[in-house]
Each structure stands twice: as C-alpha cells, then as structure tokens.
Design an enzyme around this catalytic site. Structure first.
Site, PDB file in Angstrom:
ATOM      1  N   THR A 192      -8.374   6.602  -2.766  1.00  0.00           N
ATOM      2  CA  THR A 192      -9.728   5.986  -3.216  1.00  0.00           C
ATOM      3  C   THR A 192     -10.694   7.174  -2.887  1.00  0.00           C
ATOM      4  O   THR A 192     -12.006   7.153  -3.600  1.00  0.00           O
ATOM      5  CB  THR A 192     -10.187   5.098  -1.993  1.00  0.00           C
ATOM      6  OG1 THR A 192      -9.989   5.183  -0.908  1.00  0.00           O
ATOM      7  CG2 THR A 192      -9.538   3.530  -2.389  1.00  0.00           C
TER       8      THR A 192
ATOM      9  N   HIS B 149       0.719  -1.285  -0.120  1.00  0.00           N
ATOM     10  CA  HIS B 149       0.101   0.070  -0.066  1.00  0.00           C
ATOM     11  C   HIS B 149       0.925   1.171  -0.006  1.00  0.00           C
ATOM     12  O   HIS B 149       0.268   2.453   0.068  1.00  0.00           O
ATOM     13  CB  HIS B 149      -1.117   0.160   1.058  1.00  0.00           C
ATOM     14  CG  HIS B 149      -2.204  -0.938   0.937  1.00  0.00           C
ATOM     15  ND1 HIS B 149      -3.560  -0.263   0.282  1.00  0.00           N
ATOM     16  CD2 HIS B 149      -2.344  -1.949   1.300  1.00  0.00           C
ATOM     17  CE1 HIS B 149      -4.168  -1.427   0.445  1.00  0.00           C
ATOM     18  NE2 HIS B 149      -3.741  -2.185   0.829  1.00  0.00           N
TER      19      HIS B 149
ATOM     20  N   LYS C 102       0.398  14.564   1.095  1.00  0.00           N
ATOM     21  CA  LYS C 102      -0.763  14.642   0.433  1.00  0.00           C
ATOM     22  C   LYS C 102      -1.095  16.263   0.206  1.00  0.00           C
ATOM     23  O   LYS C 102      -1.696  16.594  -0.574  1.00  0.00           O
ATOM     24  CB  LYS C 102      -1.832  14.103   1.316  1.00  0.00           C
ATOM     25  CG  LYS C 102      -1.798  12.780   1.290  1.00  0.00           C
ATOM     26  CD  LYS C 102      -2.997  12.148   2.399  1.00  0.00           C
ATOM     27  CE  LYS C 102      -3.091  10.616   2.641  1.00  0.00           C
ATOM     28  NZ  LYS C 102      -3.839  10.128   1.574  1.00  0.00           N
TER      29      LYS C 102
ATOM     30  N   LYS D 142      -9.070  13.842   3.719  1.00  0.00           N
ATOM     31  CA  LYS D 142      -7.987  12.680   3.694  1.00  0.00           C
ATOM     32  C   LYS D 142      -7.380  12.912   4.922  1.00  0.00           C
ATOM     33  O   LYS D 142      -7.091  13.952   5.467  1.00  0.00           O
ATOM     34  CB  LYS D 142      -7.201  12.792   2.437  1.00  0.00           C
ATOM     35  CG  LYS D 142      -6.350  14.042   2.077  1.00  0.00           C
ATOM     36  CD  LYS D 142      -5.712  14.099   0.682  1.00  0.00           C
ATOM     37  CE  LYS D 142      -6.590  13.794  -0.311  1.00  0.00           C
ATOM     38  NZ  LYS D 142      -6.483  12.457  -1.167  1.00  0.00           N
ATOM     39  N   ARG D 143      -6.264  11.895   5.421  1.00  0.00           N
ATOM     40  CA  ARG D 143      -5.331  11.741   6.418  1.00  0.00           C
ATOM     41  C   ARG D 143      -4.515  13.233   6.305  1.00  0.00           C
ATOM     42  O   ARG D 143      -4.190  13.531   5.197  1.00  0.00           O
ATOM     43  CB  ARG D 143      -5.115  10.598   6.753  1.00  0.00           C
ATOM     44  CG  ARG D 143      -5.607   9.553   7.257  1.00  0.00           C
ATOM     45  CD  ARG D 143      -6.046  10.034   8.808  1.00  0.00           C
ATOM     46  NE  ARG D 143      -5.163  10.195   9.677  1.00  0.00           N
ATOM     47  CZ  ARG D 143      -4.859   9.113  10.562  1.00  0.00           C
ATOM     48  NH1 ARG D 143      -5.789   8.212  10.850  1.00  0.00           N
ATOM     49  NH2 ARG D 143      -3.777   9.279  11.383  1.00  0.00           N
TER      50      ARG D 143
ATOM     51  N   LYS E 132     -14.413   8.659  -4.865  1.00  0.00           N
ATOM     52  CA  LYS E 132     -15.480   9.056  -4.326  1.00  0.00           C
ATOM     53  C   LYS E 132     -16.073  10.256  -4.838  1.00  0.00           C
ATOM     54  O   LYS E 132     -17.398  10.366  -5.124  1.00  0.00           O
ATOM     55  CB  LYS E 132     -15.515   9.004  -2.749  1.00  0.00           C
ATOM     56  CG  LYS E 132     -15.009   7.759  -2.099  1.00  0.00           C
ATOM     57  CD  LYS E 132     -14.765   7.935  -0.512  1.00  0.00           C
ATOM     58  CE  LYS E 132     -13.887   6.603  -0.123  1.00  0.00           C
ATOM     59  NZ  LYS E 132     -13.291   7.201   1.383  1.00  0.00           N
TER      60      LYS E 132
HETATM   61  C1  LIG Z   1     -11.967   7.069   1.801  1.00  0.00           C
HETATM   62  C2  LIG Z   1     -11.872   7.609   2.755  1.00  0.00           C
HETATM   63  C3  LIG Z   1     -10.402   7.803   3.128  1.00  0.00           C
HETATM   64  C4  LIG Z   1      -9.189   7.801   2.071  1.00  0.00           C
HETATM   65  O1  LIG Z   1      -9.033   9.074   1.236  1.00  0.00           O
HETATM   66  P1  LIG Z   1      -7.977   9.264   0.391  1.00  0.00           P
HETATM   67  O2  LIG Z   1      -8.041  10.814  -0.261  1.00  0.00           O
HETATM   68  O3  LIG Z   1      -7.884   8.411  -0.760  1.00  0.00           O
HETATM   69  O4  LIG Z   1      -6.576   9.274   1.402  1.00  0.00           O
HETATM   70  C5  LIG Z   1      -9.873   8.298   4.315  1.00  0.00           C
HETATM   71  N1  LIG Z   1     -10.658   8.503   5.311  1.00  0.00           N
HETATM   72  C6  LIG Z   1     -12.062   8.325   5.087  1.00  0.00           C
HETATM   73  C7  LIG Z   1     -13.000   8.538   6.379  1.00  0.00           C
HETATM   74  C8  LIG Z   1     -12.559   7.669   3.923  1.00  0.00           C
HETATM   75  O5  LIG Z   1     -13.921   7.727   3.966  1.00  0.00           O
END
Ligand SMILES: *Cc1c(COP(=O)(O)O)cnc(C)c1O
Length: 808
Positions: free
Chosen positions: A651, A355, A549, A543-544, A655
């Site tokens: 991911t 990952h 990022k 995101k985190r 979304k």
């Molecule tokens: C989808 C999701 C992530 C992943 O987000 P990235 O932008 O791909 O890092 C992180 N936290 C939550 C709560 C999510 O639903």
C-alpha cells in the site's frame, strides 16, 4: 454539517481547558491544548455516535465488524478535524488563542497499534467504511505499548517502548459497563439437562475485557463509527480473604494474566510467533469481541438465529481465526443451538482476508497449547476439523488433498484452513496475490469451493494520504478538476490526464514537489540534523525491513553507483539521494544487519568528497505513519522491488503514486495493477515475473554463476563483504547471498538474478529525470490514474461482493 465556527470552537476549547485542567488558555501547555482539542472533537463525534447507533438499531441495518489485531491509526487530531470539516477553524482558533497549530498537531503521539501495511489497511478501511455510511465497528486490543520506537545508535537499531497512551488516550472512551469476561484454562464438566448436553468450564482463569472506544468521523457525513479497543483487567481486586479459601493463587494468576495480555503489540511483521502470550491475546480479543457482538444482537433481536442476516465479521489475516470456534461456542453452549444450525450461521457470518503467501507467516498453533489454554475451543476445533476432513475425503478421495486441507494435522492447528472452512469468503489483496492463492497456496480448497475465493485489491485513504498531507497538490487538483468532488469520487482524478500537455500545469506540479522537498529537508534538518539537497532526486524505500522486500538489492545498486563514481567522478551529473526508513522485528537478525549496512554505507558516502552533491544515503529513524505523511509528498522515486510473487499487495506503493512519485518496481502485488493503468511508459518496471521466479527455483538457481560472470556485481559483493570505513564487515550477508546460511538457500530472494535489470531500470529513471517536462508529465499521469487505489473503492467492493451491505 460544520459543527463549529472559529469562534464557537474557541469557546469550546476554553471551556474544556478550564473544566478538565483548571487552566485558562494563556496558562495551558501544548499538551493540555492538544488534549482539549481532542476532547472537544470527541464530544461532537460521541454525540453523532448516539444518533448513528440509534439509526442502525431502528432500521435493523446489517453491521460490519472488522477484526484486526492491528490498527495502525497514526495521529487523529488533524484527521478528525479534516473529516468534521473544521480543520481551518481549528487552526485559526489555536493561533488566535496563542498557540502554534503545527506544534499542537505535532505533539500528538502516533497510535502505533500495528506493524505495517496490514495494520494501516485496517485504519484506512475504517475511514472509508465510515465515509460510505456503513454501520461498522473495528475491534482490536488496546495495547499499552504500540510498535516500538526505533533509535539508531552507532548504526544499529535500538528499540524503545512506545508509551503512547499519555496523550493518546484523549481519544479513548472507557466503557466499563460493557466489559466482557474471557475464560482461559480450567476443566470442562459435561452434564445432561432438559435433553441437552451442557458443558461448563470450571476453575478457569478469568480476565476482564474492558472496551476503550475510539470514535471515528467519516468525511462528508454525520455517520460515525467506533474502533473498540479491548483493555485487560483482572476480574476482582486481589482479596486476602481468598487466601484462606485457597483461592489466592487463582486470583494472583488472574491478575498476572490481566497485566500481561494487553501489554504490548507483537512486533513481527509477516512472521508467525508461536508464543503462548500471543495466543492468549488472540483469544482474549476474539472472545471479548464475539461476546460483545452477540450481546448487542440479542438486545435488538432477542435471538441469535438471524445473526448472519444482521452481522458480518471480516477477519484481517488469520490472527482472529478463533472467531469461528468462538461463535460456535456461543451458539451451541450459550444459545442452545445444535451443531448444524450453529455451523450454518457461523459460515454465513465470517469472511477472511489473506495477507501473505510466505510460509513463515502462516499461523500453525501447537495442538497441546490450544488444548490446555482453551479446552472448550479445542473440542470445537476438533469437531470442525473432523467434519471438514470427511467432506474433503468425500469430494477428492485423495490422501494428499486431505493432508493439505486439514485443520488439525500432526499436532498443529492450521489457522488458514480453519478460516477457509469456517468462512463464506476468502480474499487476496491484489489480482496477482489472489491468483496465487487460487492456483497454488489454497488450490485444493478452491477446487472444492471455488465460489468462496475472491479478490479485493487493497486501497488507501486518499483523503489522508493526498488531500490532508499534500495541500499544494490538493489545491492543484481542485483547480484542474473544478472542485473537491475527487474527495468522495477518487476516480475524478482521471481528469488530470487532460493536462498532460499543459506546460503551465506541469510547471506548477514541479513547483509543488519542489516546495514539499524543501519542507521535508527543513524537517530532516531540524529533527535529525541531516542536510538534504533539494536539487537531488529523492529516491525512497520506506517499509518494514524484510528480506523479501529486498532493501539489500537497493543497497547493492547504490554500492555499484558509488564504485562507478570513484572510477569516474563525472559518471553522476544528477545529484541522487537515497532515503530509507524501516523497522526490523527485534528478533530478526538479518534485517537488523541490513539496517546497519545501510548506515555503514551512508557514513562511507558521507565521508567521501567525490560524492558531495552527487550521491547521498540517509536512513530515517523510526519510520511510522506520521513520518510517512511528511515524506510521501516530497518523494520522487518509489522503490517497490520485492521478489515477484512475495508481496501480497503493498500500500506504500499507492501512497507514493498518489503523491506523484514514479515507481521503480517488479511485477508484484498491486504494482501489477499500477502497471495496468500506467503502461510501461509511466513506470520503471524490471525483473523476473512471478512465474519466472517459480521456474528458476525449480530449475535450480545458482547465484555463484552470476557472481563469476558479472564484474560489476562481483566487485559490489566483494565491497559489501569487506565493509566500509566504520570497519564493520558484512561477510554474513555476502555468505547468505552466495551460499545460503541457517537453512535458507543461497540468495533466497533472487537479488542477484534481478541485479542487472534493476541497475538498468535505475538508469532509465535517472535519464528520464533529466527530461524535466517528461518527468512531470509521468508524475501527473501517476496521480491521475491513482484513483482506483482509494480505500473507498476497495471498501465498496467488500460491501457489494462479500458483506452485502448498502453504502453511499
Ligand atoms: C503504508 C505503510 C506501510 C506499508 O508499506 P508497504 O510498502 O506497502 O510495505 C508500512 N508502514 C507504514 C508506517 C505505512 O504508513
């Protein structure tokens, strides 16, 4: 297939309330009603589970075991009702019984047993595996406390415990009769018997692993699967009589270990923490899981010799890497196999998903920790390592490659190399990421065993992330595609492309987004007291929080925009709202500073009258699955701006795309594949490519040069350094960007190098936004082409190319 009508569901809920809580519906609280709803659905799923298991055993079907230390499940009530196709009935029954359905759904806590993308991926895949009728079990730890709750106090992150099990446990079925014992420490005694060398672990500290099963329903099928969450208990109550026998300390030790092991999820995302408790969690989880799989296999087949024909174990990152030596232990010590036979079966059973390529995230356990905590596992690792090294030497005759590929090396156990050696497949999670693994990170291993290396681009559960959370868009899709076929055939979304020139359709799409923005604004007002202008662009980065990022790049651009607005109050005509949501690992100081900076900037802009109805920054606290579910349908711009080569897939990007947001992004992770289906014309691409990043670093990157050359950038960084009206200065962040700090090089993630290109991409985006029809057309195309990012597609690829199991 539908298990309930509104009436029978109402009867079941009433009975459940009375039996479990001694309440009539009119006396029940929302909490009791939520629990009763969960229990009623759980009963249906549990009954279907009996049938599913019977069929799997009867037909001797191969099973998938998905091991992950994280499952970020979020809420389950609406999801399960949706998959069981009783959501309308449930809503109606609840309302009819005098409850507000929305309140009942809202009261459910998120099962936050994960950090971010990796944990959410496991949850999405569990849904798809079930929907595709694959006999599959997810395994994880039943953490008492999930990912912490984030509060923002005076601009700073404060972490609170996430005690989710009060209501969340309604979904869990404890199965004490299927408990397993896990051994730690102790000493090994070897003896010969029947011509075999036997090894027993004496004086070990034993912990009892008790499964708490969460049954999950698939969509459009009676097939159900289980998420098995291991809870830790001590093997026996502390017994005072042990005291006299000198065993009291042992018992106390076991109790202490049992109390801590499943206590809390480690909150580091994309970062390795070499804590002994973390290693204990990993082995506890792996040993309980492997024993449980082996026991059930033996019950059905009476032998472990065909284990690999009937089971495949997929490991989500290296966190469960100890499955390799644990399988070997069971095959050799418990089933009496010889090494070669055990190795053959193990290496045909395990597959590993990588990952991340971030060096700080690669797990390397200190040898002496493994040795003292897991003496038998250590012995086995040493032997695996020895044989692997011999193989590498015979293949390459190159000490450099021997070192790079070693499993045990200079006092450390390298978990990724253990997984590569011990598995039949290694996959990356996007095309670019898998290429980097093959050409760079695992180049030597790939040179020796190229057949192991594969790609499976991540996917998301499109039923949850589109149909369930965005009913307006769902109904438009049904109207345009002629039904709900897309729910099980996500590529059917492609039909939307035919309407790119249909003004009425585009107007309807715009209206849906408008409604969703208003709903989100109402939610933000009610829960946070934040006023969002629904006329503004909703420009979102959630995101985190991680330096790679590049939330800080987003901030730098906002500062530049703010300065431009101060020079010329008419510079911005289109209101623009920047929304952030991010948790920082509690020990990640820089990430926490960036959160504080976002809040300082938000406050500054909030208090400047020039910005009114032009520019706004909002930090949404406690970003989590249930917040993402509200936000995605309302988002218009998706920020996916990681340094190229660093984000394995992403991911969140998927979304947003599925909900019609347009992406501003670098050619990183799955953005590359998004670009492949969208083209330059349907997203806002910018910045260095992965190979250019490597090149620039090799040549010697000097961010100060950009600082001296670029007036906008310099002014922006100077403002950052001095801080804003709250008086907090960010000299530390300024120093990191220009000169580096604490061992990391100046501007490690190349924010300054990409700054101009990023500002231009933002400008292109803002210009496009004013062309409403063009924007809506692009939005429609994004939705139309998002089908490849469905988890159903990804899981089908795992099933076909790695697991070799049939599926729907
Ligand atoms: C989808 C999701 C992530 C992943 O987000 P990235 O932008 O791909 O890092 C992180 N936290 C939550 C709560 C999510 O639903």
């Amino acid at each position: 297939m539908t298990p309930f009508t509104t009436k029978t569901l109402e009867e079941a809920l009433t009975a459940k309330l009375m039996l479990n809580f001694g309440r009539a519906p009119e006396e029940a609280t929302d909490q009791e009603m939520m629990k009763a709803s969960a229990l009623v659905l759980r009963d249906v799923m549990a009954m279907r589970g009996v049938e599913t298991n019977k069929r799997t055993r009867r037909e001797h079907r191969k099973q998938v075991h998905y091991l992950s230390l994280e499952f970020l499940m979020g809420r389950s009530l609406m999801k399960n009702a949706y998959n069981l196709e009783v959501l309308p009935q449930l809503k109606e029954a609840l309302e009819h019984m005098g409850f507000k359905a929305a309140d009942i759904f809202e009261i459910e806590p998120d099962a936050g047993l994960g950090n971010g993308g990796l944990g959410r991926l496991a949850a999405c895949y569990l849904d798809s595996m079930t929907t595709l009728d694959i006999p599959a079990t997810g395994y994880s730890i039943c953490y008492e406390l999930g990912i912490f709750k984030q509060k923002i106090v005076e601009g700073q992150q404060v972490e609170l415990p996430d005690d989710w099990k009060g209501l969340g446990s309604a979904w869990l079925l404890p199965r004490t009769e299927e408990a397993e014992e896990v051994y730690f420490g102790g000493t090994l005694r070897e003896f010969w018997n029947d011509g075999h060398l036997h090894i027993v672990n004496e004086n070990a500290t034993k912990v009892l692993a008790v499964p708490c099963d969460m049954v999950v329903a698939g969509y459009g099928t009676d097939h159900v699967n289980t998420l098995r969450l291991w809870d830790a208990r001590s093997t026996k109550p502390v017994d005072m009589s042990l005291f006299s026998r000198g065993e009291y300390l042992k018992a106390a030790e076991e109790e202490a270990m049992a109390e801590t092991i499943a206590k809390v999820l480690y909150p580091e995302d994309n970062h390795y923490e070499g804590k002994s408790l973390r290693l204990k969690q990993q082995y506890f989880f792996v040993s309980a899981t492997v024993q449980s799989i082996a026991r059930k296999h033996l019950e059905t087949y009476g032998t472990l010799k065909n284990f690999h024909e009937k089971n495949v174990i997929q490991i989500n990152d290296t966190h469960p890497a100890l499955v390799v030596p644990e399988l070997m232990r069971i095959f050799i010590d418990e089933a009496g196999m010889n090494w070669d036979e055990a190795w053959e079966i193990t290496t045909r059973s395990v597959a590993y998903t990588n990952h991340t390529v971030l060096a700080e995230a690669l797990e390397r356990w200190p040898q002496n920790l493994v040795e003292s905590l897991l003496p038998r596992i250590w012995q086995i690792i040493v032997e695996i390592s020895r044989r692997w090294q011999e193989k590498v030497e015979n293949f390459y005759h190159d000490p450099g490659k021997t070192r790079a590929m070693a499993i045990v090396w200079s006092g450390e156990v390298r978990m990724a190399n253990l997984c590569i050696a011990g598995g039949m497949a290694v996959n990356g999670v996007s095309g670019l990421h898998s290429d980097i693994l093959k050409k760079d990170v695992f180049r030597d291993a790939c040179g020796m065993e190229p057949w192991k290396f594969q790609n499976v681009t991540n996917g998301i559960d499109h039923r949850r992330w589109l149909s369930e959370i965005n009913p307006g868009l769902d109904s438009l899709i049904r109207d345009l595609t002629g039904g709900d076929d897309y729910l099980t055939h996500p590529l059917a979304l492609k039909k939307l492309d035919d309407y790119a020139g249909d003004k009425a359709v585009l107007a309807r799409l715009a209206e849906i987004k408008r409604q969703n923005k208003e709903s989100f604004a109402a939610y933000a007002k009610k829960t946070r007291g934040v006023l969002l202008n629904p006329d503004a662009i909703f420009d979102v980065q959630v995101k985190r929080l991680h330096e790679y990022k590049r939330q800080l790049l987003n901030v730098l651009h906002i500062i530049a925009l703010y300065q431009r607005l101060q020079d010329d109050p008419n510079a911005v005509t289109q209101p623009h709202t920047f929304l952030f949501g991010a948790k920082a690992a509690p020990g990640y100081a820089v990430a926490k500073r960036i959160i504080r900076l976002i809040n300082s900037l938000a406050d500054e802009i909030d208090h400047n009258p020039i910005c009114k109805d032009k520019l706004q920054v909002v930090f949404l606290e406690n970003y989590r699955v249930s917040l993402a579910e509200r936000l995605m349908p309302a988002s218009e711009v998706s920020q996916q701006i990681s340094t190229a080569g660093k984000e394995a897939s992403g991911t969140g990007n998927m979304k947003f795309m599925m909900n019609g947001a347009l992406t501003i992004g670098t050619l990183d992770g799955a953005n590359v594949e998004m670009h492949g289906v969208l083209g330059d014309e349907n997203m806002f691409l910018f910045g260095l490519h992965a190979d250019e990043v490597t090149q620039l670093k090799r040549e010697g990157y000097v961010p100060q040069r950009l600082y001296s050359r670029d007036d906008t950038l310099r002014r922006c960084l100077d403002a950052l350094r001095g801080g804003f009206r709250d008086g907090v200065a960010y000299d530390d962040l300024y120093q990191r960007l220009l000169f580096g700090a604490g061992g990391s090089p100046a501007d490690e993630y190349l924010l300054l190098a990409d700054f101009q290109a990023y500002c231009q991409a933002e400008e292109r985006m803002a210009a496009t936004y004013t062309d409403v029809e063009q924007w809506n057309r692009m939005s429609l195309r994004n939705i139309a082409r998002s089908g490849i990012f469905a988890a159903d597609r990804a899981v089908a690829e795992y099933a076909d190319n790695i697991w070799h199991v049939p599926h729907k």
